[in-house]
Motif scaffolding. Sequence first.
Motif, PDB file in Angstrom:
ATOM      1  N   TRP A  10     -14.532 -16.790   5.417  1.00 24.32           N
ATOM      2  CA  TRP A  10     -14.692 -17.000   3.986  1.00 24.32           C
ATOM      3  C   TRP A  10     -14.478 -15.689   3.241  1.00 24.32           C
ATOM      4  N   VAL A  11     -13.854 -15.776   2.092  1.00 25.03           N
ATOM      5  CA  VAL A  11     -13.540 -14.592   1.299  1.00 25.03           C
ATOM      6  C   VAL A  11     -14.752 -14.098   0.524  1.00 25.03           C
ATOM      7  N   ASP A  12     -15.557 -15.026   0.009  1.00 29.66           N
ATOM      8  CA  ASP A  12     -16.705 -14.628  -0.809  1.00 29.66           C
ATOM      9  C   ASP A  12     -17.905 -15.507  -0.498  1.00 29.66           C
ATOM     10  N   LEU A  13     -19.010 -15.212  -1.170  1.00 21.14           N
ATOM     11  CA  LEU A  13     -20.271 -15.875  -0.863  1.00 21.14           C
ATOM     12  C   LEU A  13     -20.300 -17.342  -1.269  1.00 21.14           C
ATOM     13  N   LEU A  14     -19.379 -17.755  -2.134  1.00 23.89           N
ATOM     14  CA  LEU A  14     -19.351 -19.148  -2.574  1.00 23.89           C
ATOM     15  C   LEU A  14     -18.665 -20.065  -1.570  1.00 23.89           C
ATOM     16  N   ASP A  44     -22.210 -19.731   4.609  1.00 22.64           N
ATOM     17  CA  ASP A  44     -21.915 -18.728   5.631  1.00 22.64           C
ATOM     18  C   ASP A  44     -21.709 -17.365   4.991  1.00 22.64           C
ATOM     19  N   LEU A  45     -21.990 -16.304   5.752  1.00 20.84           N
ATOM     20  CA  LEU A  45     -21.652 -14.966   5.296  1.00 20.84           C
ATOM     21  C   LEU A  45     -20.135 -14.830   5.205  1.00 20.84           C
ATOM     22  N   SER A  46     -19.679 -14.064   4.241  1.00 20.51           N
ATOM     23  CA  SER A  46     -18.245 -13.850   4.087  1.00 20.51           C
ATOM     24  C   SER A  46     -17.740 -12.845   5.111  1.00 20.51           C
ATOM     25  N   LYS A  47     -16.433 -12.908   5.379  1.00 19.72           N
ATOM     26  CA  LYS A  47     -15.718 -11.957   6.245  1.00 19.72           C
ATOM     27  C   LYS A  47     -16.275 -11.925   7.663  1.00 19.72           C
ATOM     28  N   VAL A  48     -16.715 -13.089   8.145  1.00 19.63           N
ATOM     29  CA  VAL A  48     -17.196 -13.234   9.517  1.00 19.63           C
ATOM     30  C   VAL A  48     -16.476 -14.419  10.146  1.00 19.63           C
ATOM     31  N   SER A  49     -15.874 -14.209  11.323  1.00 19.60           N
ATOM     32  CA  SER A  49     -15.267 -15.300  12.079  1.00 19.60           C
ATOM     33  C   SER A  49     -16.316 -15.910  13.002  1.00 19.60           C
ATOM     34  N   ARG A  59     -25.947 -17.503   8.376  1.00 22.91           N
ATOM     35  CA  ARG A  59     -26.042 -18.285   7.140  1.00 22.91           C
ATOM     36  C   ARG A  59     -27.201 -17.793   6.284  1.00 22.91           C
ATOM     37  N   TYR A  60     -26.986 -17.867   4.963  1.00 22.52           N
ATOM     38  CA  TYR A  60     -28.060 -17.543   4.037  1.00 22.52           C
ATOM     39  C   TYR A  60     -29.118 -18.637   4.076  1.00 22.52           C
ATOM     40  N   LYS A  61     -30.365 -18.222   3.992  1.00 23.65           N
ATOM     41  CA  LYS A  61     -31.453 -19.185   3.990  1.00 23.65           C
ATOM     42  C   LYS A  61     -31.591 -19.843   2.615  1.00 23.65           C
TER      43      LYS A  61
END
Length: 696
Positions: free
Chosen positions: A625-629, A588-593, A531-533
Amino acid sequence: MLGGREDLTYNFGLTWLPSDGMQVDLGYYNTDLKRESQPVYIINGVREVAKFQATPFSDMNFNEVTLSTLSYDQGGPFSLSKGNTLWRGRIPLDPGQGAWVGSIDANGDPVLDWGYGAGQTAEDPRVLGQSDPRGFGFKAQTEIYSLGFAWDINDVWSAKYNYGYINHDGIQQGPADRDVLFGSNLVDLNNDGSDRADAYMQTNGVSSRPIIELFTESHEVRFEWAASEALQVNFGGFYSRVDDEQYDRTNYAPICTTPDRLLDQDQDPTEACYVPINELNYLSPLNQVEKVGIYDIFANVWSGNKGNWTHYDDKITSAFASIQYDITSDVTILVEGRYTKEDKSVERFSDDLAIRAGETASGFGSVTGLIEIDSSVCAPSDNDNPNCIPSEDQRNFYYFTPKVNIDWRITEDNFIYAYAANGLKAGGFNNTSVRRQSTFNAEENWTYEIGSKNTLLDGFLQLNAAVYLIDWTDLVGGQAPITDGGFQSPNANTAQANIGDVENYGMEIDGRFIINDSWEIDFGAAYTNPRYKDGVKYDAAKRYYHFECTEQHLKDDRNADGSSIGGNFNSYIDPGELCGNDDIGGNDLSKVSKQQYNWGVNYNTMVGDWDVSFRLDGNYQSRQWVDLLNQAYIPSRTIWNANLNVFSGPWEVTVWGKNIFDKEYVSGTFTLALFNKYIVSYGAPATFGTTIKYNF
């Protein structure tokens, strides 16, 4: 053709033992890969309609905004496009038909007829599952040479030398249109007061990116010293050079359908669909109509030429050492360290529109008459100009990366370990439109892990587990292209940038259970939570998606976070207005299960003189997730595979199947924030084959 492949690989090795304690290894490897495109579909949002006017249809289902259109941006008739910029929820196998959001005037009437006839709209003509034969997929050829030398100098000293050389060429090529049968509508209105007719062109964009020519060579010298039974020392040096040249090529070509929808181009588009891509320039629809605005530049400068043409030259020098010490017969500590210097340089020969460094392209503008576009790459003599990016640049990175590892063998069958390690990936360069995106800094992380490896039940069960924490600083990822005003190129590439800080924790477990001489099972599970801080910002959220940008924000010229939008205090989004919520802290970071599981059942037996084995396995991954949003996601999936292997003597025959239950699923997405566009790829269907080997 979709999803096929053709591989040719051969290699050989030679080992020479000139004397006791000496060994020389030579190796050669060559592979030629061809991969056809996977089936895809493209969905886009209102920005593709308003800012690039390649289609009047929007497919997105979330975050409605109103944008001024390109023609209005240039001083043409007042027109707006209202639609969504994002997809929310599960990315489907079939997104359905798009909604008409083509430009409208103040009365709500269409301003651009998009080739359908003045004042008319039409149903979305898109057909999913089509493929443009000019988008062949991926081709690559790689050669690898290796040389290894090992010398046992005496009972306590040994030396090794390794040399490697790689030569690689690769190209990807695929369609860039929402519907390859209908193509893109390129509309050029006559708003300059002349008697020139409006122009409506339909064309397919065929894009190759990147085209790569790369070679690298490396040298490593390593010395090993067995100082005592308890102390082992290892040290040496490493040098490598990477020479990497990359560029893009975009071709505008006739659409692959009947000419009914086209201007009279004196050509058969169905025949043109099978002309090799390097011969397409003279067939481009953009060359069929004179004075068609910026498309003049697209046809004469961009189409078929080297865009984003860049040469990277990296030199890496490092020294390393490790000390392993047995504290007791069961406990070992290993301390490692590497000091590295990376010298990185770049030469930029052209920008995203293939305009050479320091040069200017000109064409007839639909509103402004003659228009001129300067290359975003400076002339070599003008590299200090802040309005362009340097044609040449150079940076040095110096860093030390340590690791400490402790192993404890509790019993012969039980082992635990713990380590802390520092990693760093040097920064580098981009070929992009503005100077502040031309470089990015290093990313760094600290990883902490504790794990255990075990053999249980008298050897019938192997069980391993680990937990870890990774703390990233300045994680490098893709950032949508930005502009400091002026022309926004449709060919601008995603840039590498320091997105922000990330924390990730997780666990992994795997094992194997032997039931009897014939049956065994294996399994694995992993959980990760990157996850982004807090405080991390995502520029494209305001610049291109306008995420959570309301009419009230626009009228107040103030975002929810208090930042200025820099607009005109009206209810629609004008060029350059950065309206929206760009805070992705906690996402969450994108493209990570987050969750992944795998399992397999194996059976072995003898049938006569043949050794027969069968395996059935499956794997599961949770949504991504597909993107950062964190708005759209690829759903979870489970895929099953199987193979039957029989061998006797030199013969081996394998019958295999992948995705044997023919699961239909979305395998991935490629996001283009500049266009509000997702390129969605399907997973491969059920595939079966046979492999026959003869070993000699």
